[in-house]
Enzyme design. Sequence first.
Site, PDB file in Angstrom:
ATOM      1  N   ASP A  78       0.912  -1.164   0.000  1.00  0.00           N
ATOM      2  CA  ASP A  78       0.000   0.000   0.000  1.00  0.00           C
ATOM      3  C   ASP A  78       0.942   1.203   0.000  1.00  0.00           C
ATOM      4  O   ASP A  78       1.196   1.811   1.032  1.00  0.00           O
ATOM      5  CB  ASP A  78      -0.955  -0.009   1.202  1.00  0.00           C
ATOM      6  N   HIS A 135       8.747  -0.651   9.153  1.00  0.00           N
ATOM      7  CA  HIS A 135       7.996  -1.908   9.317  1.00  0.00           C
ATOM      8  C   HIS A 135       8.157  -2.832   8.099  1.00  0.00           C
ATOM      9  O   HIS A 135       8.435  -4.020   8.243  1.00  0.00           O
ATOM     10  CB  HIS A 135       6.511  -1.583   9.496  1.00  0.00           C
TER      11      HIS A 135
HETATM   12  O1  RIB Z   1       1.643  -0.782  10.874  1.00  0.00           O
HETATM   13  C1  RIB Z   1       2.592  -0.514   9.898  1.00  0.00           C
HETATM   14  C2  RIB Z   1       2.113  -0.961   8.546  1.00  0.00           C
HETATM   15  O2  RIB Z   1       0.968  -0.207   8.157  1.00  0.00           O
HETATM   16  C3  RIB Z   1       3.117  -0.722   7.455  1.00  0.00           C
HETATM   17  O3  RIB Z   1       2.929  -1.704   6.449  1.00  0.00           O
HETATM   18  C4  RIB Z   1       2.726   0.626   6.938  1.00  0.00           C
HETATM   19  O4  RIB Z   1       3.217   0.852   5.638  1.00  0.00           O
HETATM   20  C5  RIB Z   1       1.234   0.535   6.977  1.00  0.00           C
HETATM   21  O5  RIB Z   1       0.776  -0.147   5.834  1.00  0.00           O
HETATM   22 CA    CA Z   2       2.689  -0.889   4.152  1.00  0.00          CA
END
Ligand code: RIB
Ligand code: CA
Length: 364
Positions: free
Chosen positions: A47, A283
């Site tokens: 995303d 992340h």
């Molecule tokens: O919680 C972090 C996640 O949520 C990551 O993938 C960030 O890009 C959002 O999609």
């Molecule tokens: Ca993400």
Amino acid sequence: MPSKPRAASRRRFLSHSALLTAFAASPRGALGALQGGGRRRVILDVDLGIDDAVALLLAHYSPAIDLLGITTVFGNTSLEKGTRNTLYMKEKFGIAANVYRGAAAPLYDPPNPIPTFVHGEDGLGDAEQSIAPSIKAAGLGAPEFIARTILENPGEITVISVGPFTNLMLARLLEPGIVSKVRDVVVMGGAAGLAGELGNATTVAEANAINDPHATSALFRYEWPVTMVGLDVTYTSDASMDEAYLRGLAKEAGEAGAFIERINRFYAGFYQRARGVRTTFQHDSIAVAYAIAPELFKTRRGKVSVITEGVARGQTIFCPVGHHTFNDPGWADLPTQTVCSKLDGPGFRELYRRTLIEGARRKL
Ligand code: RIB
Ligand code: CA
């Protein structure tokens, strides 16, 4: 001189230097992957916000990954903007993999508001002059691409999903056979509470998990090998990329490094406000790093159950193997999965840095 021997020795030199580069990028992981019969064949589902962009460059430059396709989904930004951002990166960095448009909304629920305060209005920290790619997404939709690729390559495909898990679950609805044919599924999402973290979107829910709780719940119900790379490891403080680290990338890793540094300025401001530390938590790159160098992680085995409604909507509850209970209806049928519990933070940062520097040098 006849040209054949020269071509052969050039091929030998190239494969030798690829091996050296792989070793430099990840002394244990990449070399292991290359010795283990080649690169990991990956579909990356994004995303595409800021940390997704950082992760895409890791997948692109890693010699341990053969990036087969990039699928897009709503989440950090709209599907429109996320797909546009992904095409922009494909064009800017010469990424060979095609981009496949996916879901614009969750399976059942209305979408949550777009977190522009985390990723900016454009999803890339409002740092680029203009995001106007001249290329288009492939004709095939993301769920179809995921399903087809897995079925055509049984036992070979790793899906790394770092957005809401909608595309993956739509692919399973299209072709239930992918459950037994995928090599494995690595997801950035959820939290098991192993490091005291339960949620970043709500008190108890991680963003990707809550952005489509029904898809998250379904994901952990099927007998395919899933590894959850959740907040338990992605909030590891010495894995975070602070401004000094990002400035280093900008200096040493060409336009890729400069781009990463630019888009993360906005993201660092968010973490300053949200967690009181001026750094950036990557992340999604940590999920990609799991596919490249699993030895950087400690894992636990157990079942994951996901709440789809109410105040705990999006919560991922972890029941480790061996946990003793008397009466737990609803858990018995869940398969046992893998949950990352610890990360070697400096090891991750070094893997990222070396992969970017060597990759940018090779491909620019
Ligand atoms: O919680 C972090 C996640 O949520 C990551 O993938 C960030 O890009 C959002 O999609
Ligand atoms: Ca993400």
